[in-house]
Design a protein around this motif. Structure first.
Motif, PDB file in Angstrom:
ATOM      1  N   ASN A  55       0.835  -1.197   0.000  1.00 58.21           N
ATOM      2  CA  ASN A  55       0.000   0.000   0.000  1.00 58.21           C
ATOM      3  C   ASN A  55       0.875   1.254   0.000  1.00 58.21           C
ATOM      4  N   HIS A  56       0.352   2.332  -0.574  1.00 56.97           N
ATOM      5  CA  HIS A  56       1.124   3.568  -0.543  1.00 56.97           C
ATOM      6  C   HIS A  56       0.229   4.791  -0.625  1.00 56.97           C
ATOM      7  N   GLU A  57       0.792   5.902  -0.199  1.00 52.70           N
ATOM      8  CA  GLU A  57       0.202   7.227  -0.365  1.00 52.70           C
ATOM      9  C   GLU A  57       1.298   8.140  -0.920  1.00 52.70           C
ATOM     10  N   TRP A  58       0.971   8.870  -1.977  1.00 47.99           N
ATOM     11  CA  TRP A  58       1.987   9.637  -2.702  1.00 47.99           C
ATOM     12  C   TRP A  58       1.382  10.988  -3.065  1.00 47.99           C
ATOM     13  N   TYR A  59       2.085  12.061  -2.674  1.00 52.77           N
ATOM     14  CA  TYR A  59       1.631  13.413  -2.974  1.00 52.77           C
ATOM     15  C   TYR A  59       2.793  14.199  -3.588  1.00 52.77           C
ATOM     16  N   GLY A  60       2.478  15.079  -4.528  1.00 53.95           N
ATOM     17  CA  GLY A  60       3.549  15.829  -5.165  1.00 53.95           C
ATOM     18  C   GLY A  60       3.055  17.052  -5.900  1.00 53.95           C
ATOM     19  N   VAL A  61       3.991  17.884  -6.308  1.00 50.00           N
ATOM     20  CA  VAL A  61       3.698  19.063  -7.103  1.00 50.00           C
ATOM     21  C   VAL A  61       4.854  19.308  -8.070  1.00 50.00           C
ATOM     22  N   VAL A  62       4.526  19.648  -9.302  1.00 54.66           N
ATOM     23  CA  VAL A  62       5.507  20.063 -10.302  1.00 54.66           C
ATOM     24  C   VAL A  62       5.054  21.416 -10.831  1.00 54.66           C
ATOM     25  N   SER A  63       5.960  22.373 -10.814  1.00 53.82           N
ATOM     26  CA  SER A  63       5.618  23.712 -11.281  1.00 53.82           C
ATOM     27  C   SER A  63       6.736  24.242 -12.165  1.00 53.82           C
ATOM     28  N   ASN A  64       6.351  24.873 -13.271  1.00 55.36           N
ATOM     29  CA  ASN A  64       7.329  25.374 -14.239  1.00 55.36           C
ATOM     30  C   ASN A  64       6.951  26.783 -14.675  1.00 55.36           C
ATOM     31  N   LEU A  65       7.920  27.692 -14.583  1.00 54.30           N
ATOM     32  CA  LEU A  65       7.747  29.063 -15.043  1.00 54.30           C
ATOM     33  C   LEU A  65       8.563  29.247 -16.319  1.00 54.30           C
ATOM     34  N   LYS A  66       7.899  29.626 -17.400  1.00 59.01           N
ATOM     35  CA  LYS A  66       8.575  29.844 -18.678  1.00 59.01           C
ATOM     36  C   LYS A  66       8.549  31.325 -19.024  1.00 59.01           C
ATOM     37  N   THR A  67       9.720  31.841 -19.356  1.00 61.41           N
ATOM     38  CA  THR A  67       9.850  33.253 -19.730  1.00 61.41           C
ATOM     39  C   THR A  67      10.519  33.356 -21.091  1.00 61.41           C
ATOM     40  N   ASN A  68       9.890  34.069 -21.995  1.00 55.95           N
ATOM     41  CA  ASN A  68      10.516  34.376 -23.273  1.00 55.95           C
ATOM     42  C   ASN A  68      11.316  35.661 -23.087  1.00 55.95           C
ATOM     43  N   ILE A  69      12.608  35.498 -22.825  1.00 56.06           N
ATOM     44  CA  ILE A  69      13.462  36.647 -22.538  1.00 56.06           C
ATOM     45  C   ILE A  69      13.544  37.562 -23.752  1.00 56.06           C
ATOM     46  N   THR A  70      13.767  36.965 -24.902  1.00 54.93           N
ATOM     47  CA  THR A  70      13.731  37.684 -26.169  1.00 54.93           C
ATOM     48  C   THR A  70      12.935  36.827 -27.146  1.00 54.93           C
ATOM     49  N   GLU A  71      12.885  37.279 -28.369  1.00 55.11           N
ATOM     50  CA  GLU A  71      12.173  36.491 -29.382  1.00 55.11           C
ATOM     51  C   GLU A  71      12.834  35.136 -29.597  1.00 55.11           C
ATOM     52  N   ASN A  72      14.126  35.046 -29.340  1.00 57.38           N
ATOM     53  CA  ASN A  72      14.877  33.826 -29.612  1.00 57.38           C
ATOM     54  C   ASN A  72      15.336  33.078 -28.365  1.00 57.38           C
ATOM     55  N   LEU A  73      15.187  33.674 -27.204  1.00 55.71           N
ATOM     56  CA  LEU A  73      15.752  33.092 -25.984  1.00 55.71           C
ATOM     57  C   LEU A  73      14.655  32.859 -24.959  1.00 55.71           C
ATOM     58  N   TYR A 130      11.265  13.819  -1.395  1.00 53.90           N
ATOM     59  CA  TYR A 130      12.053  14.167  -2.586  1.00 53.90           C
ATOM     60  C   TYR A 130      11.826  15.632  -2.904  1.00 53.90           C
ATOM     61  N   GLY A 131      12.905  16.350  -3.127  1.00 52.21           N
ATOM     62  CA  GLY A 131      12.805  17.738  -3.552  1.00 52.21           C
ATOM     63  C   GLY A 131      13.779  18.013  -4.669  1.00 52.21           C
ATOM     64  N   GLY A 132      13.302  18.585  -5.749  1.00 50.06           N
ATOM     65  CA  GLY A 132      14.165  18.864  -6.893  1.00 50.06           C
ATOM     66  C   GLY A 132      13.888  20.236  -7.470  1.00 50.06           C
ATOM     67  N   ALA A 133      14.909  20.839  -8.011  1.00 47.42           N
ATOM     68  CA  ALA A 133      14.783  22.108  -8.728  1.00 47.42           C
ATOM     69  C   ALA A 133      15.431  21.946 -10.090  1.00 47.42           C
ATOM     70  N   PHE A 134      14.842  22.569 -11.108  1.00 50.50           N
ATOM     71  CA  PHE A 134      15.357  22.392 -12.468  1.00 50.50           C
ATOM     72  C   PHE A 134      15.274  23.697 -13.234  1.00 50.50           C
ATOM     73  N   GLY A 135      16.059  23.768 -14.276  1.00 51.01           N
ATOM     74  CA  GLY A 135      16.036  24.932 -15.144  1.00 51.01           C
ATOM     75  C   GLY A 135      16.500  24.577 -16.540  1.00 51.01           C
ATOM     76  N   GLN A 136      16.037  25.329 -17.509  1.00 49.09           N
ATOM     77  CA  GLN A 136      16.449  25.092 -18.894  1.00 49.09           C
ATOM     78  C   GLN A 136      16.488  26.421 -19.635  1.00 49.09           C
ATOM     79  N   LEU A 137      17.563  26.637 -20.372  1.00 51.37           N
ATOM     80  CA  LEU A 137      17.735  27.826 -21.195  1.00 51.37           C
ATOM     81  C   LEU A 137      17.879  27.383 -22.646  1.00 51.37           C
ATOM     82  N   GLU A 138      17.077  27.956 -23.528  1.00 52.50           N
ATOM     83  CA  GLU A 138      17.150  27.571 -24.943  1.00 52.50           C
ATOM     84  C   GLU A 138      17.164  28.807 -25.834  1.00 52.50           C
TER      85      GLU A 138
END
Length: 909
Positions: A449-467, A549-557
């Motif tokens: 048996n198990h109980e599992w709770y979590g949250v994933v949140s992502n903020l996306k920003t278009n810094i420029t037209e290309n970034l 479990y705690g994680g932080a992530f980031g991505q730049l494109e």
């Protein structure tokens, strides 16, 4: 000068008046032929002038000159409409019908756009295959959802012969505990061991909008390990339009399934709801693999305004299915490929000793927030509650009785099916019907048996037209509880369970402690979810664990028309603790806490040479924490000193070609995996008396094997293509050639079904082949539409370089290669006045030519090995002609399924 100014003013006034009177209004209604498309975009080509269709699909846009309107809507082909301006008047273009675009990917994601990591959301390419809802519904039939992935490079599906929901998926040679599986952005791999049990997801075929298989590094931004790849399941949400379907399906071995689904559509106030329920049951392909279950899905959506979109869904698939375990090839040759010895009869009624039963509702709440034109926030909050387990025998091995039959293949008499009548009589003969381990037998349930709770949140920003920049959090908390209870006393009135408690340093202390149990709960998923056994009725073990479990992530494109590049990084911390209430004195039941920090980093770039050609390279490094089950030794509170973070280094490169009728991808990869902990299991089906270490095993005992400190190196090439030869003929194909090997040495540890250590040895595994998946696969498929709505399709696949699933060994056993052909016929009959109203008929035949093949083996016996380890005079398998297709018939495993069929009819409204 004054005269000139007057002329200029007069000219300006004339121009303004002329412009006003020459401006016109363009109106119309946008539909898909069945209903309106609210929110459709309308733009004047070559200008920035645009408008949006209202709830009824109606639009109005001002224009000063004649021109072209470009009309678009997610999931549909854009349409260009020519218009002319009527001075000061209104031009009504009438009803404009958009056609659905089945090749678009955007239509599958209507919620969680920022947390559902689809390849299209990141412009830098990866090796990816996408399976859409129409193909899922067509192909799945009675199979697990995993069957829809078989026509994908480097993907192998095994375990189907075990029973409903017992299949397994490997990607690029990595088993599914090392491939990340996500549901709408929510991780669903088990927190304890990383495994996924597909019986818990039997309703996925009805609710999935798409499955995207990202091989290798993938596009996921989460702090997860995608050693083999990442598989995204994107479910339906609240549909924009009202509709639904009814379906029924029938198949071999008395299988049938019924499903009903309905969605309200989005109201003018922004609310909508969708639901689906189904029921299925069948006898199973192999003997003794009956199954039955339901699935349900409810989604409620609310679009508050253009900035906020909310969706809540809950889904589950309660089920129970009897299981088939691997057996010797000689058993199958004697009693048939469908042979299973895990069941018998009691007073003429069927009884299975091995039943998997589970109910795992999953709920998530998605919030998409468009902060402004450049910033978006997506969040999913999720929970799951699992209840159920698996049954098996409990008590002394000698008390388990079998019937004896002549094996026509070997010419010897051997034990076969379980003799429940004899077991019942023996239990009844005990004084007072009171049993204990030494003199009785019962069927127990191992509860997980198990109980599992979590949250994933992502903020996306278009810094420029290309970034663009993504930043996010991945937080989870998990509690698992494991114990055994009685499922069936098989004639006993009660059972005395005996244990000896551990104390400091995990040493046993004091005298034995016993308790008498007299309550049982049958293996039923609904019952297991709502009812638990009292604490004083638990037998054999009772422990739990908490994992945070705690994680932080980031991505730049960065991306422009021809070039893109990205960098992604994440860091995570896992906290583990184990609690053992059964084997330890109360003051010692809490284990030491273990914290592990892990991280990953990956980056890549792509370049578009021309409109048709593009190239990419990606690289990534993972420093991954070990799973919980590998941290504590032999299911005790003792911390395993051999575990450390696993190190994964991956490189991949690829070439993509895209044209109107032909698309192709060629990918190369190399993945190194060090300090890994691999766990596999096998069933020892032998005559009583085999010894491992100093322990003598009994017929049918389970032995679990773990390999520590293993290094694997996987490299290979993958090709896939689609070619539309004619408007009515589509051809697709794939190929994957891999070389997957172990490196160096490993420690091999074996334990029995009660988690007792049997043996531990240092093994040279350098150059050994990784098993459980074909390293070379080829496939070709075609679909031909004879007339509108009537089509036939077929797929051929070849599997080669398939080795036994025995963990890390130097000289692994290679299985014979084999070919499979699947085919199907579809007919869509339009009914009523709307295109969406239709009746769809589908027939599938899998393994058309009834190929006889070994789909997997869990042992490594060579034809030159002796038949008896204790009596060499009996000779080898080869000298006794005990060889099947070059394989010693003492090896254990499964034959693949023979020819199967299914028929379904679906009414869409």
């Amino acid at each position: 000068m004054k005269k000139i100014n007057n002329w200029l003013l007069s000219g300006l006034l004339f121009l303004m008046v002329s412009t006003v009177f020459s401006q016109g209004k363009i109106t119309g209604t946008i539909t898909d032929g069945n209903g309106s498309l609210p929110g459709a975009n309308v733009a004047i080509k070559g200008t920035k002038t645009a408008a949006t269709a209202d709830f009824d699909g109606k639009f109005s846009i001002n224009a000063t000159t004649s021109g072209e309107l470009v009309i678009s809507f997610i999931g549909y082909n854009a349409k260009t409409v020519v218009f002319s301006v009527s001075n000061g008047g209104t031009t009504n273009l009438g009803t404009i019908v958009l056609e659905s675009d089945s090749n678009q990917l955007e239509e599958i994601v209507v919620i969680g756009k920022g947390v559902v990591d689809l390849a299209k959301e990141r412009k830098t390419p990866i090796a990816v295959s996408t399976i859409r809802a129409s193909e899922i519904q067509t192909k799945i039939g009675t199979m697990d959802i995993t069957q829809t992935m078989v026509n994908t490079p480097s993907v192998y599906v095994a375990g189907q012969a075990g029973g409903f929901g017992d299949s397994r998926v490997t990607v690029r040679g990595f088993q599914q505990d090392n491939t990340a599986f996500l549901l709408n952005g929510q991780p669903i791999n088990g927190m304890e061991d990383g495994k996924v049990y597909w019986s818990n997801w039997s309703g996925m075929g009805d609710i999935a909008n798409a499955i995207q298989i990202q091989r290798g590094l993938g596009s996921s931004k989460l702090a997860i390990s995608s050693v083999g790849g990442t598989v995204n399941f994107v479910t339906k949400a609240t549909d924009m339009k009202e509709g639904g379907f009814l379906s029924s399906g029938f198949a071999n071995d008395d299988y049938y399934k019924t499903t009903i689904a309905y969605n309200t559509g989005i109201s003018k106030s922004g609310w909508g709801a969708s639901f689906m329920i189904s029921h299925w049951q069948g006898d199973g392909y192999n003997q003794g693999t009956r199954g039955e279950g339901q699935s349900y899905f409810l989604s409620v959506g609310y679009k508050a305004n253009d900035k906020h979109n909310f969706n809540f869904l809950i889904t589950g698939a309660p089920q129970a299915h009897d299981q088939n375990f691997s057996k010797r090839i000689s058993d199958y040759l004697g009693f048939g490929r469908k042979y299973n010895n895990n069941y018998g009869y009691l007073n003429g009624q069927y009884v299975s000793e091995r039943t998997n039963f589970y109910h795992k509702p999953v709920a998530n709440f998605n919030w998409d927030y468009k902060i402004n034109d450049k910033v978006d926030l997506s969040t999913v909050v999720y929970a799951s509650w699992g209840r159920g387990g698996g049954t098996g025998n409990y008590g002394g091995s000698a008390n388990k009785k079998y019937k004896s039959e002549l094996n026509p293949y070997t010419g010897t008499t051997q034990t076969t099916y379980i003799d429940f009548d004899q077991i019942y009589a023996n239990n009844q003969a005990l004084a007072g019907g009171a049993g204990q381990s030494s003199n009785s037998y019962l069927i127990r349930s191992s509860m997980n048996n198990h109980e599992w709770y979590g949250v994933v949140s992502n903020l996306k920003t278009n810094i420029t037209e290309n970034l663009s920049l993504n930043l996010g959090l991945d937080l989870r908390t998990y509690k698992g509880t494991h114990y055994r209870q009685v499922a069936d006393f098989v004639g006993l009135n009660n059972f005395t369970d005996v244990r000896r408690l551990r104390g400091e340093n995990h040493q046993t202390q004091g005298s034995n402690v016993s308790q008498v149990v007299n309550q049982s709960l049958p293996p039923e998923p609904w019952n297991a979810f709502f009812q638990t056994i009292p604490q004083n009725q638990i037998i054999d073990y009772d422990y739990s664990e908490t994992i945070s479990y705690g994680g932080a992530f980031g991505q730049l494109e960065y991306s422009n028309d021809n070039f893109s590049a990205f960098f992604q990084g994440s860091v995570s911390n896992q906290n583990h603790q184990r609690f053992d209430r059964y084997d330890y004195l109360p003051q010692f039941e809490e284990s030491e806490k273990v914290n592990n920090i892990g991280y990953n980093a990956k980056g890549g770039a792509s370049y578009k040479v021309a409109d048709n050609h593009s190239f990419y390279v990606n690289a990534g490094y993972y420093n991954r924490q070990p799973y919980h089950d590998n941290i504590y030794l032999n299911f005790t509170n003792e911390v395993n000193p051999l575990t450390s973070n696993e190190k994964i280094l991956g490189f991949e490169a690829g070439y993509n070609f895209k044209s109107k009728n032909f698309n192709a991808s060629l990918n190369a990869y190399r993945t190194s995996w060090k300090d890994r902990v691999a766990s596999t299991s096998r069933t020892v089906t032998i005559a009583a008396g085999e010894t491992i270490g100093s322990t003598t095993l009994a017929f049918g005992d389970l032995v679990y094997k773990s390999n520590l400190g293993v290094e694997q190196l996987h490299s290979g090439l993958e090709l896939d293509f689609t070619y539309k030869i004619l408007s009515s003929l589509d051809v697709r194909g794939f190929a994957s050639v891999g070389n997957w090997e172990y490196k160096g040495n490993s420690i091999t540890r074996e334990t029995d079904d009660n988690q007792n250590l049997l043996s531990e040895t240092l093994v040279d595994v350098d150059g050994g082949k990784v098993g459980d998946a074909a390293q070379t696969t080829w496939g070709l498929g075609a679909k031909y539409e004879f007339i509108k709505g009537f089509s036939i399709d077929a797929d051929w696949r070849n599997y080669d370089k398939l080795y036994s699933n025995v963990g890390a060994v130097k000289n692994n056993l290679e299985l014979p290669s084999y070919d499979l052909v699947d085919a199907g016929i579809s007919y869509k009959l339009l009914v009523g006045k709307f295109k969406s109203n239709s009746v769809v008929f589908r027939v599938n035949i899998n393994n058309v030519f009834d190929e006889v093949y070994l789909s997997e083996l869990s042992s490594n016996i060579k034809v030159t090995d002796n038949i008896s380890t204790s009596n060499a005079s009996l000779g080898t398998y080869q000298s006794n002609n005990r060889v099947y297709k070059g394989i010693a018939d003492g090896n254990q495993g499964y034959f693949g399924l023979g020819r199967t069929w299914n028929f379904s009819v679906r009414y869409n409204f």
